[in-house]
Design a protein around this motif. Structure first.
Motif, PDB file in Angstrom:
ATOM      1  N   GLY A   4      -1.702   6.943  -6.436  1.00 27.33           N
ATOM      2  CA  GLY A   4      -2.617   8.028  -6.782  1.00 27.33           C
ATOM      3  C   GLY A   4      -3.463   8.505  -5.610  1.00 27.33           C
ATOM      4  O   GLY A   4      -4.322   9.376  -5.760  1.00 27.33           O
ATOM      5  N   ARG A   5      -3.208   7.950  -4.406  1.00 30.21           N
ATOM      6  CA  ARG A   5      -4.004   8.352  -3.233  1.00 30.21           C
ATOM      7  C   ARG A   5      -3.711   9.805  -2.864  1.00 30.21           C
ATOM      8  O   ARG A   5      -2.567  10.237  -2.918  1.00 30.21           O
ATOM      9  N   PRO A   6      -4.768  10.587  -2.445  1.00 26.99           N
ATOM     10  CA  PRO A   6      -4.476  11.938  -1.945  1.00 26.99           C
ATOM     11  C   PRO A   6      -3.636  11.824  -0.679  1.00 26.99           C
ATOM     12  O   PRO A   6      -3.909  10.987   0.165  1.00 26.99           O
ATOM     13  N   LYS A  64      -5.933  -1.472   9.663  1.00 28.79           N
ATOM     14  CA  LYS A  64      -5.025  -1.651   8.519  1.00 28.79           C
ATOM     15  C   LYS A  64      -3.898  -0.606   8.527  1.00 28.79           C
ATOM     16  O   LYS A  64      -4.027   0.452   9.144  1.00 28.79           O
ATOM     17  N   ILE A  65      -2.791  -0.954   7.822  1.00 24.76           N
ATOM     18  CA  ILE A  65      -1.636  -0.053   7.746  1.00 24.76           C
ATOM     19  C   ILE A  65      -1.850   0.977   6.639  1.00 24.76           C
ATOM     20  O   ILE A  65      -1.305   2.075   6.693  1.00 24.76           O
ATOM     21  N   GLY A  66      -2.649   0.594   5.641  1.00 23.24           N
ATOM     22  CA  GLY A  66      -2.777   1.466   4.461  1.00 23.24           C
ATOM     23  C   GLY A  66      -1.580   1.267   3.545  1.00 23.24           C
ATOM     24  O   GLY A  66      -1.011   2.230   3.030  1.00 23.24           O
ATOM     25  N   GLY A  90       8.032   9.918   3.727  1.00 22.81           N
ATOM     26  CA  GLY A  90       8.130   9.637   2.293  1.00 22.81           C
ATOM     27  C   GLY A  90       7.647  10.807   1.451  1.00 22.81           C
ATOM     28  O   GLY A  90       7.151  11.815   1.974  1.00 22.81           O
ATOM     29  N   ASP A  91       7.870  10.698   0.133  1.00 20.05           N
ATOM     30  CA  ASP A  91       7.418  11.712  -0.820  1.00 20.05           C
ATOM     31  C   ASP A  91       8.025  13.087  -0.577  1.00 20.05           C
ATOM     32  O   ASP A  91       7.376  14.108  -0.803  1.00 20.05           O
ATOM     33  N   GLU A  92       9.268  13.106  -0.121  1.00 19.65           N
ATOM     34  CA  GLU A  92       9.930  14.393   0.140  1.00 19.65           C
ATOM     35  C   GLU A  92      10.588  14.960  -1.116  1.00 19.65           C
ATOM     36  O   GLU A  92      11.325  15.950  -1.036  1.00 19.65           O
TER      37      GLU A  92
END
Ligand code: IMO
Ligand code: MG
Length: 431
Positions: A302-304, A125-127, A12-14
């Motif tokens: 907003g997670r790093p 957890k999966i996060g 993700g985030d590509e």
């Protein structure tokens, strides 16, 4: 036919939004077909205006494009209606938006259960993004989900809500010790949201079929990345939808012979949000350097983001799963200033070397990367407009990445803005 599926080839985030935006300049239709508001696309237009999207396809910014939210998406109506408001306040018209009545609705109990299930897993957890995505898809597969067509019909909705809440409140209170949801409150909130969505609801599969038959240019905007696919990704650290290109067929009702091109998007390095394996992760200052230069913080939460070297083994798997014709190679500019660069071309595991991404999670867990080392470059490349403008080391890095992955790079990106896009093989972008 003139349509194209855009998929992410990593976790993700590509910057798929940028590629979708670029390909949409002459498109007729842009479609979201999977996931929900766990996705986040940032599109930067010429005047540096930043638009963030979670559900509405990025194509909405172009007044000649019809934007479709298709069957395979799960919709949080509160988030969607908020997005409507934000777009309208920027003067963006919603007249050309279409929403499938078959899409499933994210309910308040899905969001509560997402968080409660994660908490109960502790270290395992999966996060997740906590947006209720997994529980909404679980209900869909269990055949107890509420569809958009039911949300906008108050008689149906009130019966369905009542039935669902009986079961969900029992789970919330008896298993998790949480407060039950109040039926009247949920009904009142969702009634208003349903009314706001009603004008856009239609048979999107029929609309898309006609558009495809009329050779309209359709851009299928994939969310997330291939390695987050529910079947083919790094399970269980995945999302709950089909992120491979085939997901475009499943999520829209368009058959595979009507798809004419698939473009995969990969960053020049790797990022991942949430838990799960990440063989090339950098936990040192190089990882921090990439995070800061690439502004690698989640659009949604907003997670790093966790950052690492380019993993050609993982990207090769993704390119194969989606049978991409070519790759868009993003954020090459972020790597400027590093002395040495690394590309993971194979994994070392159980005393041997493997070139194919292992399908068995137990094997993947043991894998360590085998790197090719390349010299970096110091120049700022964000103003480059063609390959010739790049320093030789940047060109070599790009060529090496393409070679190791085994698929051609058709586009390279050297910045967030639309014009910071180098088109290397326009022929491969044709549909
Ligand atoms: P875009 O479209 C990055 C990750 C979450 C988590 C896992 C499951 O911006 O590329 P979920 O809430 O989907 O059940 O969480 O999947 N994840 C993403 N990571 N970009 C995304 O979308 C993601 N969508 C889901 O971080 O690890
Ligand atoms: Mg994201």
């Amino acid at each position: 036919m003139a349509n194209v599926v855009v998929v992410g080839l990593q976790w993700g985030d590509e910057a798929k939004g940028k590629v979708v935006d670029y390909l949409s300049q002459d498109a007729d239709v842009v479609v979201r077909y999977n996931g929900g508001n766990n996705a986040g696309h940032t599109v930067v237009l010429g005047n540096d205006e930043i638009y963030k999207f979670h559900i509405v396809p990025a194509g909405i910014l172009n007044p000649s494009i019809t934007s479709v939210i298709a069957d395979g998406v799960v919709i949080d109506p509160a988030v969607l209606v908020e997005e409507f408001g934000r777009l309208q306040s920027h003067g963006v018209s919603l007249d050309r938006l279409k929403i499938s009545g078959n899409a499933h609705v994210i309910m308040p109990y899905h969001k509560m259960l997402d968080r409660l299930e994660e908490e109960s897993k502790g270290a395992k957890k999966i996060g997740t993004t906590g947006r209720g995505i997994g529980p909404a898809y679980a209900d869909k597969i269990s055949r107890v989900g509420i569809r958009v067509s039911e949300l906008i019909d108050m008689d149906q909705f009130s019966t369905r809500l009542s039935d669902c809440l009986k079961r969900k409140n029992a789970i919330l209170t008896k298993i998790y010790g949480a407060e039950p949801l109040d039926e009247a409150e949920v009904f009142a909130e969702y009634k208003g949201l349903g009314e706001a969505i009603t004008p856009y609801v239609t048979d999107t599969a029929l609309f898309l079929h006609k558009a495809a038959r009329e050779n309209k240019k359709i851009v299928f905007e994939g969310a997330h990345g291939t390695l987050l696919d529910i079947d083919h990704g790094t399970y269980p650290y995945v999302t709950s939808s089909h992120t491979v290109a085939g997901g475009a067929c499943i999520g829209t009702g368009i058959g595979p012979t009507l798809i004419s091109n698939v473009i995969g998007v990969a960053k020049a390095y790797t990022t991942r949000v949430g838990e799960g394996w990440f063989p090339t992760e950098l936990l040192d200052e190089t990882g921090d350097y990439i995070r800061e230069r690439g502004r690698e913080y989640g659009t949604t939460t907003g997670r790093p983001r966790r950052c690492g070297w380019f993993d050609a083994v993982a990207v090769r798997l993704s390119a194969r799963l989606s049978a991409v014709r070519c790759i868009a190679f993003i954020s090459l500019d972020v790597l400027s200033g590093l002395d040495k660069l690394r590309v993971c071309s194979a994994y070392r595991v159980n005393g041997g070397i493997i070139r194919d991404f292992p399908s068995d999670a137990a094997v993947l867990r043991e894998c360590t990367p085998v790197y090719d080392e390349l010299p970096g470059w110091k120049e700022d490349i964000s103003g480059a407009t063609s390959l010739d403008d790049l320093p030789a080391n940047a060109r070599d890095y790009l060529t090496h990445a393409a070679e190791v992955v085994g698929y051609p790079i058709a586009i390279a990106s050297v910045g967030r803005r639309r014009e910071q896009t180098l088109v290397i093989r326009p022929d491969l972008l044709e549909s």
